[in-house]
Each structure stands twice: as structure tokens, then as C-alpha cells.
Enzyme design. Structure first.
Site, PDB file in Angstrom:
ATOM      1  N   THR A   1      59.847 -31.835 -76.300  1.00  0.00           N
ATOM      2  CA  THR A   1      61.096 -31.496 -75.623  1.00  0.00           C
ATOM      3  C   THR A   1      62.232 -32.252 -76.305  1.00  0.00           C
ATOM      4  O   THR A   1      62.096 -33.426 -76.656  1.00  0.00           O
ATOM      5  CB  THR A   1      60.997 -31.899 -74.132  1.00  0.00           C
ATOM      6  OG1 THR A   1      59.861 -31.244 -73.572  1.00  0.00           O
ATOM      7  CG2 THR A   1      62.241 -31.490 -73.366  1.00  0.00           C
TER       8      THR A   1
ATOM      9  N   THR B   1      56.032 -29.925 -81.214  1.00  0.00           N
ATOM     10  CA  THR B   1      57.281 -29.278 -80.778  1.00  0.00           C
ATOM     11  C   THR B   1      57.673 -29.894 -79.429  1.00  0.00           C
ATOM     12  O   THR B   1      57.607 -29.223 -78.406  1.00  0.00           O
ATOM     13  CB  THR B   1      57.070 -27.755 -80.626  1.00  0.00           C
ATOM     14  OG1 THR B   1      55.897 -27.533 -79.819  1.00  0.00           O
ATOM     15  CG2 THR B   1      56.887 -27.078 -81.962  1.00  0.00           C
TER      16      THR B   1
ATOM     17  N   CYS C   1      51.620 -30.745 -72.828  1.00  0.00           N
ATOM     18  CA  CYS C   1      52.162 -29.380 -72.918  1.00  0.00           C
ATOM     19  C   CYS C   1      52.709 -28.765 -71.643  1.00  0.00           C
ATOM     20  O   CYS C   1      53.730 -28.088 -71.700  1.00  0.00           O
ATOM     21  CB  CYS C   1      51.113 -28.468 -73.540  1.00  0.00           C
ATOM     22  SG  CYS C   1      50.790 -28.932 -75.249  1.00  0.00           S
TER      23      CYS C   1
HETATM   24  P1  NAD Z   1      50.291 -33.791 -82.305  1.00  0.00           P
HETATM   25  O1  NAD Z   1      51.521 -34.573 -82.087  1.00  0.00           O
HETATM   26  O2  NAD Z   1      48.960 -34.344 -81.907  1.00  0.00           O
HETATM   27  O3  NAD Z   1      50.174 -33.377 -83.842  1.00  0.00           O
HETATM   28  C1  NAD Z   1      51.246 -32.867 -84.583  1.00  0.00           C
HETATM   29  C2  NAD Z   1      51.120 -33.424 -86.005  1.00  0.00           C
HETATM   30  O4  NAD Z   1      52.112 -32.803 -86.825  1.00  0.00           O
HETATM   31  C3  NAD Z   1      51.371 -34.930 -86.105  1.00  0.00           C
HETATM   32  O5  NAD Z   1      50.250 -35.558 -86.680  1.00  0.00           O
HETATM   33  C4  NAD Z   1      52.619 -35.042 -86.997  1.00  0.00           C
HETATM   34  O6  NAD Z   1      52.594 -36.164 -87.857  1.00  0.00           O
HETATM   35  C5  NAD Z   1      52.532 -33.766 -87.796  1.00  0.00           C
HETATM   36  N1  NAD Z   1      53.809 -33.351 -88.383  1.00  0.00           N
HETATM   37  C6  NAD Z   1      55.043 -33.309 -87.816  1.00  0.00           C
HETATM   38  N2  NAD Z   1      55.951 -32.871 -88.714  1.00  0.00           N
HETATM   39  C7  NAD Z   1      55.279 -32.624 -89.870  1.00  0.00           C
HETATM   40  C8  NAD Z   1      55.667 -32.150 -91.152  1.00  0.00           C
HETATM   41  N3  NAD Z   1      56.941 -31.827 -91.417  1.00  0.00           N
HETATM   42  N4  NAD Z   1      54.715 -32.034 -92.099  1.00  0.00           N
HETATM   43  C9  NAD Z   1      53.430 -32.350 -91.841  1.00  0.00           C
HETATM   44  N5  NAD Z   1      52.993 -32.795 -90.651  1.00  0.00           N
HETATM   45  C10 NAD Z   1      53.911 -32.937 -89.669  1.00  0.00           C
HETATM   46  O7  NAD Z   1      50.528 -32.390 -81.553  1.00  0.00           O
HETATM   47  P2  NAD Z   1      49.411 -31.398 -81.000  1.00  0.00           P
HETATM   48  O8  NAD Z   1      48.959 -31.840 -79.668  1.00  0.00           O
HETATM   49  O9  NAD Z   1      48.425 -31.124 -82.078  1.00  0.00           O
HETATM   50  O10 NAD Z   1      50.304 -30.103 -80.760  1.00  0.00           O
HETATM   51  C11 NAD Z   1      50.816 -29.354 -81.835  1.00  0.00           C
HETATM   52  C12 NAD Z   1      51.387 -28.068 -81.287  1.00  0.00           C
HETATM   53  O11 NAD Z   1      50.356 -27.292 -80.663  1.00  0.00           O
HETATM   54  C13 NAD Z   1      52.464 -28.245 -80.214  1.00  0.00           C
HETATM   55  O12 NAD Z   1      53.412 -27.215 -80.360  1.00  0.00           O
HETATM   56  C14 NAD Z   1      51.711 -28.063 -78.920  1.00  0.00           C
HETATM   57  O13 NAD Z   1      52.538 -27.579 -77.891  1.00  0.00           O
HETATM   58  C15 NAD Z   1      50.680 -27.020 -79.290  1.00  0.00           C
HETATM   59  N6  NAD Z   1      49.438 -27.058 -78.503  1.00  0.00           N
HETATM   60  C16 NAD Z   1      48.845 -28.236 -78.203  1.00  0.00           C
HETATM   61  C17 NAD Z   1      47.646 -28.256 -77.500  1.00  0.00           C
HETATM   62  C18 NAD Z   1      46.951 -29.546 -77.135  1.00  0.00           C
HETATM   63  O14 NAD Z   1      45.980 -29.485 -76.387  1.00  0.00           O
HETATM   64  N7  NAD Z   1      47.371 -30.686 -77.607  1.00  0.00           N
HETATM   65  C19 NAD Z   1      47.033 -27.054 -77.149  1.00  0.00           C
HETATM   66  C20 NAD Z   1      47.661 -25.869 -77.495  1.00  0.00           C
HETATM   67  C21 NAD Z   1      48.863 -25.867 -78.181  1.00  0.00           C
HETATM   68  C1  UGA Z   2      46.195 -26.960 -71.144  1.00  0.00           C
HETATM   69  C2  UGA Z   2      45.664 -25.528 -71.036  1.00  0.00           C
HETATM   70  O1  UGA Z   2      44.524 -25.517 -70.162  1.00  0.00           O
HETATM   71  C3  UGA Z   2      45.283 -24.978 -72.390  1.00  0.00           C
HETATM   72  O2  UGA Z   2      44.892 -23.617 -72.262  1.00  0.00           O
HETATM   73  C4  UGA Z   2      46.474 -25.086 -73.335  1.00  0.00           C
HETATM   74  O3  UGA Z   2      46.117 -24.647 -74.629  1.00  0.00           O
HETATM   75  C5  UGA Z   2      46.931 -26.531 -73.414  1.00  0.00           C
HETATM   76  O4  UGA Z   2      47.271 -26.995 -72.068  1.00  0.00           O
HETATM   77  C6  UGA Z   2      48.161 -26.740 -74.229  1.00  0.00           C
HETATM   78  O5  UGA Z   2      48.919 -25.812 -74.471  1.00  0.00           O
HETATM   79  O6  UGA Z   2      48.349 -27.900 -74.574  1.00  0.00           O
HETATM   80  P1  UGA Z   2      45.121 -29.374 -71.381  1.00  0.00           P
HETATM   81  O7  UGA Z   2      46.486 -29.833 -71.008  1.00  0.00           O
HETATM   82  O8  UGA Z   2      44.484 -29.949 -72.578  1.00  0.00           O
HETATM   83  O9  UGA Z   2      45.128 -27.776 -71.601  1.00  0.00           O
HETATM   84  O10 UGA Z   2      44.123 -29.611 -70.160  1.00  0.00           O
HETATM   85  P2  UGA Z   2      43.894 -28.881 -68.742  1.00  0.00           P
HETATM   86  O11 UGA Z   2      42.451 -28.813 -68.505  1.00  0.00           O
HETATM   87  O12 UGA Z   2      44.662 -27.630 -68.627  1.00  0.00           O
HETATM   88  O13 UGA Z   2      44.489 -29.950 -67.720  1.00  0.00           O
HETATM   89  C7  UGA Z   2      45.874 -30.221 -67.670  1.00  0.00           C
HETATM   90  C8  UGA Z   2      46.153 -31.168 -66.511  1.00  0.00           C
HETATM   91  O14 UGA Z   2      45.967 -30.524 -65.258  1.00  0.00           O
HETATM   92  C9  UGA Z   2      45.247 -32.404 -66.500  1.00  0.00           C
HETATM   93  O15 UGA Z   2      46.002 -33.525 -66.113  1.00  0.00           O
HETATM   94  C10 UGA Z   2      44.212 -32.052 -65.434  1.00  0.00           C
HETATM   95  O16 UGA Z   2      43.625 -33.188 -64.850  1.00  0.00           O
HETATM   96  C11 UGA Z   2      45.083 -31.288 -64.446  1.00  0.00           C
HETATM   97  N1  UGA Z   2      44.328 -30.352 -63.576  1.00  0.00           N
HETATM   98  C12 UGA Z   2      43.640 -29.313 -64.119  1.00  0.00           C
HETATM   99  C13 UGA Z   2      44.369 -30.520 -62.203  1.00  0.00           C
HETATM  100  O17 UGA Z   2      45.006 -31.451 -61.688  1.00  0.00           O
HETATM  101  N2  UGA Z   2      43.697 -29.630 -61.399  1.00  0.00           N
HETATM  102  C14 UGA Z   2      42.995 -28.575 -61.912  1.00  0.00           C
HETATM  103  O18 UGA Z   2      42.419 -27.787 -61.129  1.00  0.00           O
HETATM  104  C15 UGA Z   2      42.966 -28.419 -63.307  1.00  0.00           C
END
Ligand code: NAD
Ligand code: UGA
Length: 463
Positions: free
Chosen positions: A90, A88, A272
Site C-alpha cells: 500500500t 505491491t 494481502c
Molecule cells: P515479497 O515481499 O515476499 O517478495 C517480493 C520480492 O520482490 C522481494 O524479495 C523484493 O526484494 C523483490 N523485488 C522488489 N523490487 C524488485 C525489482 N525491481 N527487481 C527484482 N526484485 C524486486 O512479496 P510476496 O509476498 O511474494 O508478494 C508478491 C506479490 O504477490 C504481491 O503483489 C502480493 O500481493 C502477491 N501475492 C502474495 C501472496 C502471498 O501469499 N504472499 C499470495 C498471492 C499473491
Molecule cells: C490469502 C488467500 O487465502 C489466498 O488465496 C491469496 O492468494 C493470498 O491471501 C494472497 O493474495 O496473499 P493467506 O493470507 O496466505 O492467503 O492466508 P489465509 O489462509 O487466507 O488466511 C488469512 C488470514 O485470515 C489469517 O490471519 C488467518 O488466520 C485468517 N483466517 C482465515 C481466519 O481468521 N478465519 C478463517 O476462517 C480463515
């Protein structure tokens, strides 16, 4: 047996579902994606993402009750519960460009679920979404004339990359939001039962749909806000000879403040934080709350300032010119223990230094391929070198941009002797022993502490 489907085999789908599979051997879990190469990698020994512990858990479950597939339609038809974890990002176009969430992948998925369903289902929002997205999803899914009913749940994911498997194994909470109808509450209970296989019940929080959707955005906004707060103070420390680590420790002892997420750095990255805060800002604007929007926007502005400040400091410290100077960037990933470079501050710094015509070499134990892809055409102007000793040879400066623990183990005496003098080290993560580096001969520029420089006599000592 419940047929569980996860649509989206990215970082979230790919690292959460193997954990579900390992704790729920009685359920069948299929993870699908439109990206064929990604699915092929999930089916191979070379998984598409680097995440500690993931190889082992995939090996234990794959082919037993965990499957990866590109046959989305068939698996939708068979599923009882569908998690949607598509990206999802921006929005880059039209209304809300640069702020709002681009929901096209999510909506396509909803329509595909509708088209291929022959039975009622629970659809779980795992992706991070704007508050009240579930309402639109309900409308799309329940607009069918097949007599099917879809319950939408919100179950945002809180795992952090680099610790995804352990976060999923031992979450501090699981959040499940649902409608307060009989059917909605039954659906909530069904999902609670799945998590309760390994998560203590008192850590499973149930709320209404909108609280759950909003809590995810707010959790990320609060975490990022702490980093921007400490980074803002790091700038003041550099001016006043206060030490940011000491300040963070002193304030963190107050339990009301807490000690986590107070590590000053070159900036926060990851796919994120920025996206979710901008999404929150957009929502506030849309709901007529411009003051609230401006408040949160500042968290992102401060992060951009910190990244730019770091790069600018490198240039001024190195006699106001870095054109043609070899600079080794230690780390490309947005944090340690991941190969993910999305929104990595390392790449922001890299871009700024390339603007100044520096000769950049990047080293990273896991993220070089992604860094190369992310830099796009700029990558042609960068050298990628896996060995940090080779990367720093003949360099004028090293910048530590990812807190990989292996960088603390290097022989900096050897590195110093191979570099052009005066040799600079900019520690964007306050990872290394600065006094020791200074004694070796480096001019050391940490974050939030005065620099340790040998250049005093030439009049270059920093204020
Ligand atoms: P990502 O880009 O790594 O993975 C998303 C996957 O969805 C891709 O492989 C893409 O090909 C697939 N996709 C897109 N459209 C599709 C469709 N119509 N059918 C089937 N597959 C499809 O993204 P991500 O990092 O896994 O994040 C996914 C969601 O989870 C986002 O909303 C993100 O904000 C949220 N999120 C991510 C993290 C994280 O640490 N990466 C943590 C918490 C929440
Ligand atoms: C973050 C959140 O911690 C998760 O809870 C959430 O699910 C996720 O985003 C998401 O929605 O994608 P992530 O981005 O994987 O997780 O990693 P973090 O450990 O939160 O670090 C994020 C960034 O902040 C990194 O660049 C890290 O180096 C930086 N950071 C973290 C700092 O600069 N200082 C800190 O004290 C902590």
C-alpha cells in the site's frame, strides 16, 4: 526449451517457481531478486521463508532446471517468458496514501525489462495489481524503438501461505487473462501449455485482462469479508450466550453459504487481505463509486474492531489494569505454518498491550525473528522465548494468537501451576479445549462464546 524468468524471489516467486520447475523439466527457470541476502539464502540450505514442503522441492530442482540469481539484466535478455512477482504494498505517501497500491517496484521492473530486452517476450503479472495496470505496462513496454513486441498477461496467484506448495501443486483454478488479439491469445495459450503440464485443463480459466486483474482483488475481498462477517457475529455471540462455532457450523451446512472461512478469530492478517481491499476501495473511489468503496472498507474496519476488542477485553477481564503484568503471547505469525508476521493480528494485540504497559513475552515456533523486525523499536520492550513453558512461567495471562497445532499438545496443568493466580487464558483462535482449561483452574475467554470464569463470587463475571 523455454527460458522462464521470475522477477521477485519473495513468498510468491520463491514458492511457485520450484513447483513449475519440478513439473517442467524441459524448461529452464531462473528466479532473480535485487535482495542479495535473499538470493544467497535461496541458494543455501537455509531457505529465506518457512513453507511446508518447500525445502524438498527446491532440493530436487535447484541446479538442474531451477536457478537463483541477482544478475537481473542478463536473465531478462535471455528470457522468453517473464513472471513479475515483486511486492505491491500500500502506498504510504502522496496521492492515494494508505489505500492505493504502490506500483514503483512494478514500474521499475517494467522499465528494466524494456532496457535489457533484445527479443520479444511475454510478461506475466503475478503480483496482485489494480485493475487496468496491464494497460500502463503495455504502454511502457511497447513504447520501444527496438521493434520488439511484448504481450502482457495477468496470472494472479491464489496460493495461501502455509499451504503454498500444495496449493501450487493442486490449484483449484489457474486464472490467465490476456488481450483478445491474435498475439494476446497465442501468449495465453503458451502459458496454458505450461500449467497444463500438471493442472487439468478444466481448471485453467482464461479471461480478458481486466477480469483477471480484478478477480484477484475480488477473491481476497470475498474471503476477508467472510472472516469479518463471522467475527462481527462473534461479538454478538459473546453478548447472547450463543456459541460462534455452533452458529458457523449451522450456517455452513447450507451449501450456498459453505463451511470454509468461517473460523472466528482475533482477526485476519497477512500481507494481502487489507492491502488488496484498500486497493479495491481506492479503485472504486477513483471510478466514482463511493457507496461501493464504503461497503468494502467496512471489512477492514470490522477487522480492526475485532483486534482492538480482543485486546480491550483482556484489559477489562484482568481487573482493568495490566500494567507490569507478564502476559505470554502464544504465536506471532499471522496464521499457522508460516514464519510471516506481516499484518499479524498477534502483533496488533501486542502493540495494544504494550500501550497498557504490560510486560509481554512472545513465543512462536517459526516467526520470532520476523516479529522482532516488525515490532521495530517496540521489540526492545518485549521478551522473546521459544519455549512456551518458560514464556508462561509467572505470567498472569496467556493469549493464543496463532493456531499452531503444537499449542494443543502442551501440558496446561503444568502451565497453570507455574502462573500467577488468578490465571487467564484468552483464546484468540478458539484452538483449545476450553472446558478442560476451566476445570484446570484457568479463567478462559474464547472468541464468540461466553467466558468460563471462576471469578463469579468476586463480582467479575462477564455479561
Ligand atoms: P515479497 O515481499 O515476499 O517478495 C517480493 C520480492 O520482490 C522481494 O524479495 C523484493 O526484494 C523483490 N523485488 C522488489 N523490487 C524488485 C525489482 N525491481 N527487481 C527484482 N526484485 C524486486 O512479496 P510476496 O509476498 O511474494 O508478494 C508478491 C506479490 O504477490 C504481491 O503483489 C502480493 O500481493 C502477491 N501475492 C502474495 C501472496 C502471498 O501469499 N504472499 C499470495 C498471492 C499473491
Ligand atoms: C490469502 C488467500 O487465502 C489466498 O488465496 C491469496 O492468494 C493470498 O491471501 C494472497 O493474495 O496473499 P493467506 O493470507 O496466505 O492467503 O492466508 P489465509 O489462509 O487466507 O488466511 C488469512 C488470514 O485470515 C489469517 O490471519 C488467518 O488466520 C485468517 N483466517 C482465515 C481466519 O481468521 N478465519 C478463517 O476462517 C480463515
Amino acid at each position: 526449451m523455454t527460458n522462464i524468468l521470475c522477477i521477485g524471489a519473495g513468498y510468491v516467486g520463491g514458492s511457485t517457481m520450484p513447483v513449475v520447475a519440478s513439473h517442467c523439466p524441459e524448461h529452464r527457470i531462473v528466479v532473480v531478486d535485487i535482495n542479495e541476502a535473499r538470493i544467497a539464502a535461496w541458494q543455501s540450505d537455509q531457505l529465506p521463508i518457512y513453507e511446508p514442503g518447500l525445502n524438498e522441492i527446491v532440493r530436487q530442482t535447484r541446479g538442474k532446471n531451477l536457478f537463483f540469481s541477482t544478475d537481473i539484466n542478463r536473465h531478462i535478455a535471455e528470457a522468453d517468458i517473464i513472471f513479475v512477482s515483486v511486492n505491491t504494498p500500500t502506498k504510504t505517501f502522496g496521492q492515494g496514501a494508505g489505500r492505493a497500491a504502490d506500483l514503483q517496484y512494478w514500474e521499475k521492473t517494467a522499465r528494466q525489462i524494456l532496457e535489457n530486452s533484445t527479443s520479444s517476450k511475454i510478461v506475466v503479472e503475478k503480483s496482485t495489481l489494480p485493475v487496468r495496470t496491464a494497460e500502463a505496462m503495455e504502454r511502457i513496454l511497447n513504447s520501444n524503438n527496438k521493434g520488439l513486441h511484448f504481450d502482457i498477461l495477468s496470472n494472479p496467484e491464489f496460493l495461501a501461505e502455509g499451504t503454498a506448495v500444495s496449493d501450487m501443486q493442486n490449484p483449484n483454478r489457474v486464472l490467465i487473462g490476456g488481450r483478445e488479439t491474435e498475439s494476446g491469445q497465442k501468449a495465453v495459450e503458451r502459458l496454458v501449455e505450461i500449467y497444463a503440464q500438471w493442472v487439468p485443463r478444466d481448471r485453467i480459466i482464461t479471461t480478458n485482462l481486466w477480469s483477471s486483474e480484478l478477480s484477484k482483488l475480488v477473491a481476497n475481498a470475498f474471503l476477508a469479508q467472510r472472516i469479518s462477517s463471522i467475527n462481527a457475529i462473534s461479538a454478538l455471540c459473546e453478548k447472547t450466550e450463543a456459541d460462534i462455532n455452533e452458529v458457523a457450523d449451522a450456517i455452513g451446512h447450507d451449501e450456498r453459504i459453505g463451511r470454509y472461512f468461517l473460523r472466528a478469530s482475533v482477526g485476519f492478517g497477512g500481507s494481502c487481505f487489507k492491502k488488496d481491499i484498500l486497493n479495491l476501495v481506492y479503485l472504486c473511489e477513483n471510478y466514482g463509486l463511493p457507496e461501493v468503496a464504503r461497503y468494502w472498507e467496512q471489512v477492514v474496519a470490522m477487522n480492526e474492531y475485532q483486534e482492538a476488542r480482543f485486546a480491550a477485553n483482556m484489559v477489562t477481564s484482568m481487573f482493568n489494569t495490566i500494567a507490569g503484568k507478564r502476559i505470554a503471547l502464544f504465536g506471532a505469525a499471522f496464521k499457522a505454518s508460516t514464519d510471516d508476521t506481516r499484518e499479524s493480528p498477534a502483533l496488533e494485540v501486542c502493540r495494544a498491550l504494550l500501550e497498557e504497559q504490560a510486560d509481554i513475552v512472545i513465543t512462536d515456533p517459526h516467526a520470532m525473528e520476523n516479529a522482532c523486525d516488525d515490532l521495530k523499536e517496540l521489540a526492545e520492550r518485549v521478551t522473546f522465548e521459544i519455549d512456551p513453558y518458560v514464556a508462561s512461567k509467572n505470567a498472569h495471562a496467556i493469549a493464543i494468537l496463532t493456531e499452531w497445532p503444537q499449542y494443543t499438545q502442551l501440558d496446561y496443568e503444568r502451565i497453570y501451576h507455574s502462573m500467577v493466580k488468578p490465571a487467564f487464558l484468552f483464546d484468540g483462535r478458539n484452538l483449545l479445549d476450553h472446558k478442560k482449561l476451566y476445570e484446570i483452574g484457568f479463567n478462559v475467554h474464547p472468541i464468540g462464546k461466553p467466558p468460563l470464569t471462576h471469578l463469579v463470587t468476586y463480582g467479575f463475571k462477564q455479561a
